[in-house]
Design an enzyme around this catalytic site. Structure first.
Site, PDB file in Angstrom:
ATOM      1  CE  LYS A  20      -3.811   1.431   2.905  1.00 25.07           C
ATOM      2  NZ  LYS A  20      -5.604   0.923   3.758  1.00 25.07           N
ATOM      3  CG  ASP A  41     -13.007  -1.405  -2.917  1.00 32.36           C
ATOM      4  OD1 ASP A  41     -13.842  -1.323  -2.425  1.00 32.36           O
ATOM      5  OD2 ASP A  41     -11.940  -1.062  -3.171  1.00 32.36           O
ATOM      6  NE  ARG A  44      -3.164  -4.173   3.388  1.00 27.71           N
ATOM      7  CZ  ARG A  44      -3.543  -4.410   2.415  1.00 27.71           C
ATOM      8  NH1 ARG A  44      -4.223  -4.256   2.175  1.00 27.71           N
ATOM      9  NH2 ARG A  44      -4.147  -2.921   2.892  1.00 27.71           N
TER      10      ARG A  44
HETATM   11  P1  AMP Z   1      -9.753   2.267  -0.137  1.00 31.40           P
HETATM   12  O1  AMP Z   1     -10.893   3.283   0.523  1.00 31.40           O
HETATM   13  O2  AMP Z   1      -8.423   2.886  -0.054  1.00 31.40           O
HETATM   14  O3  AMP Z   1     -10.224   0.760   0.043  1.00 31.40           O
HETATM   15  O4  AMP Z   1      -9.269   2.736  -2.253  1.00 31.40           O
HETATM   16  C1  AMP Z   1     -10.242   3.076  -3.282  1.00 31.40           C
HETATM   17  C2  AMP Z   1      -9.844   2.464  -4.315  1.00 31.40           C
HETATM   18  O5  AMP Z   1      -9.308   4.130  -4.320  1.00 31.40           O
HETATM   19  C3  AMP Z   1      -8.700   1.259  -5.286  1.00 31.40           C
HETATM   20  O6  AMP Z   1      -8.386   1.212  -6.096  1.00 31.40           O
HETATM   21  C4  AMP Z   1      -7.730   2.234  -3.890  1.00 31.40           C
HETATM   22  O7  AMP Z   1      -6.346   1.546  -5.253  1.00 31.40           O
HETATM   23  C5  AMP Z   1      -7.354   3.322  -4.802  1.00 31.40           C
HETATM   24  N1  AMP Z   1      -6.821   4.728  -3.972  1.00 31.40           N
HETATM   25  C6  AMP Z   1      -7.126   4.857  -2.597  1.00 31.40           C
HETATM   26  N2  AMP Z   1      -5.411   6.383  -2.552  1.00 31.40           N
HETATM   27  C7  AMP Z   1      -5.005   6.227  -3.603  1.00 31.40           C
HETATM   28  C8  AMP Z   1      -4.238   6.957  -3.934  1.00 31.40           C
HETATM   29  N3  AMP Z   1      -3.365   7.596  -3.380  1.00 31.40           N
HETATM   30  N4  AMP Z   1      -3.835   6.620  -5.254  1.00 31.40           N
HETATM   31  C9  AMP Z   1      -3.910   5.919  -5.981  1.00 31.40           C
HETATM   32  N5  AMP Z   1      -5.022   5.174  -5.521  1.00 31.40           N
HETATM   33  C10 AMP Z   1      -5.681   4.881  -4.343  1.00 31.40           C
HETATM   34 MG    MG Z   2      -9.311  -0.494  -0.955  1.00 31.57          MG
END
Ligand code: AMP
Ligand code: MG
Length: 472
Positions: free
Chosen positions: A112, A252, A178
């Site tokens: 991550k 997701d 992780r």
């Molecule tokens: P999450 O809410 O962390 O599960 O993320 C939801 C989606 O947004 C996933 O596809 C992540 O890979 C993408 N995402 C979240 N933060 C970033 C970031 N800083 N750069 C690129 N993709 C992101």
């Molecule tokens: Mg996620």
């Protein structure tokens, strides 16, 4: 030293073919400072022998570990707050390696904050150091409390200044790795279904069945759904018993193995508060504490919908409908575990669950979640300790009498655990927001990592104190 003889690489995600992920490269970070390495977890997969410099090469600069084909950003879709998003996928992470642990489980190292991928959607692909610190803390606490969870394996600070709309910026950057029992999400199925790819659903069913749910017969999608329903019910029950609010239960973020992962705006409840919502952007309280079972069930219905491409509706519906009963059963077990007592059959276990929830409900803010379980751990064996301890004044009245009655029916489970020095202390380990913020402030204000490492050390003590299995 390089990897140990216990290291058993087995990159099986590649069995799926090349339509489930994209080869990517990690960002070239200006700095790589090791902030946390999980040597206990590393020992389970044969990586504890890496020197710090080798650790940084493999887990911060992503030189390939032996037998690993290279980083893959996974493709997936998902419902975010119930609206479908076909533009997801690993936007700031990748699958870095897969290996067997000592017990034969197939585990992934997933990143991550490792840089941009085809799925970054204009975002920076980075993780804030604070986000990394928070994920390490959450995963450690959940593991200590017996919740099936991914483990934080490594945290390396990467020396960039990040801009975030919802945090004081610029802010420091990090890359987290992780260790997780699969990273295949409900959203992985949703992507296949979205494109009408029956063949992909079949491939996923077979892959997940053989690697993660081996008792499921070949080609039996409803049986696989049952296995995922049960694992998800267990996970949800364990969150509830530990007062945990995940915060973002999108499809997701749910793994087909029923292991929780991806800890963003999580919180642990200080006291019973069913409507508590962790994410500030969750304006309707969709993922509030007590709505988590409903949220997980809704996500399971989406997974079941995808499986309609390869199975009849009726057995799928039957599998889904098993969630309620599985959840209640798992909730009884989870509360028995947290209270350190043995099962006495369904009716008595249910009485204890009901009495504990009634007590928590009635106790309000004064009755903190974690201290209740700590004070009464192993039931009758803790009675004198609870009634003489710092919270003795709280342990009076009808609700507590009913709770004690139901608790004392049950035999203590391995009460010798009370001999652990943790139980001689007045206060249990909690993981409340003020402490999390104080740990971060020490890092931010004076690069003082001592409170962070002290906290992890105390959580590890609590894990050993509560664990039934002999200390590893
Ligand atoms: P999450 O809410 O962390 O599960 O993320 C939801 C989606 O947004 C996933 O596809 C992540 O890979 C993408 N995402 C979240 N933060 C970033 C970031 N800083 N750069 C690129 N993709 C992101
Ligand atoms: Mg996620």
């Amino acid at each position: 030293m390089p990897v140990s003889s216990a290291y058993r690489p087995e990159p099986r995600f590649f069995d799926l073919g090349d339509e489930y992920g994209d080869a990517v490269r990690a960002a070239d970070f200006p700095q790589a400072t090791l902030r946390f390495r999980n040597d206990r977890a590393a020992g389970e997969v044969g990586l504890e022998t890496l020197s710090d410099a080798e650790w940084i090469d493999h887990l911060g600069r992503f030189q390939l570990l032996p037998g690993q084909p290279g980083p893959i950003a996974m493709r997936y879709h998902g419902h975010q707050f119930r609206s479908y998003n076909p533009d997801l996928g690993d936007g700031r992470g990748f699958l870095a390696a897969q290996m067997r642990d000592a017990s034969g489980r197939l585990l992934d190292l997933g990143t991550k904050g490792s840089g941009r991928t085809p799925w970054s959607r204009g975002a920076d692909g980075r993780l804030t150091l604070k986000g990394g610190v928070r994920e390490v803390l959450a995963a450690s606490m959940l593991e200590a409390q017996g919740v099936p969870t991914s483990r934080a394996f490594s945290l390396i600070e990467t020396g960039e200044a990040l801009e975030r709309g919802d945090e004081p910026s610029p802010t420091r950057s990090a890359v987290l790795v992780r260790l997780s029992h699969s990273h295949i999400r409900f959203g992985t199925f949703q992507r296949a279904a979205y494109f009408g790819r029956r063949d992909q659903i079949e491939t996923l069913v077979e892959h997940i069945r053989t690697l993660y749910h081996p008792h499921v017969p070949a080609g039996d999608a409803p049986a696989l759904l049952t296995a995922i329903v049960e694992a998800s019910a267990r996970l949800t029950a364990r969150w509830i018993a530990t007062g945990f609010v995940h915060g973002v239960l999108n499809t997701d973020n749910l793994n087909v193995t029923g292991e929780s992962f991806d800890y963003g705006p999580w919180r642990f409840l200080p006291f019973y508060e069913p409507g508590f919502t962790a994410a500030y952007f969750d304006q309707t309280g969709l993922y509030a504490f007590a709505r988590q079972p409903e949220a997980v069930f809704w996500n399971l219905t989406q997974l079941a919908g995808c499986l309609k491409l390869v199975a009849d509706v009726e057995p799928l519906t039957e599998a889904l409908n098993g969630f309620g009963a599985a959840y209640i059963r798992e909730l009884r077990t989870a509360f028995l575990m947290r209270l350190g007592v043995k099962s006495l059959g369904e009716a008595a276990d249910q009485r204890l669950l009901d009495a504990t929830l009634a007590l928590l409900r009635e106790g309000g803010e004064a009755l903190r979640w974690e201290p209740l379980f700590f004070d009464w751990f192993a039931g009758f064996s803790s009675s004198a300790r609870a009634l003489a301890g710092p919270r003795k004044a709280l342990y009076q009245g009808e609700a507590i009498d009913a709770f004690r009655f139901a608790l004392f029916e049950h035999e203590p489970d391995a009460p010798e655990r009370l001999e652990h020095p943790v139980f001689a202390r007045p206060e249990p380990e909690e993981m409340l927001i003020d402490e999390v913020e104080a740990i971060w402030t020490a890092i931010e204000a004076s690069d003082d990592w001592a409170p962070f490492h002290d906290k992890l050390r105390r959580i590890e003590e609590a894990r050993l104190a509560y664990s039934v299995a002999p200390a590893r």
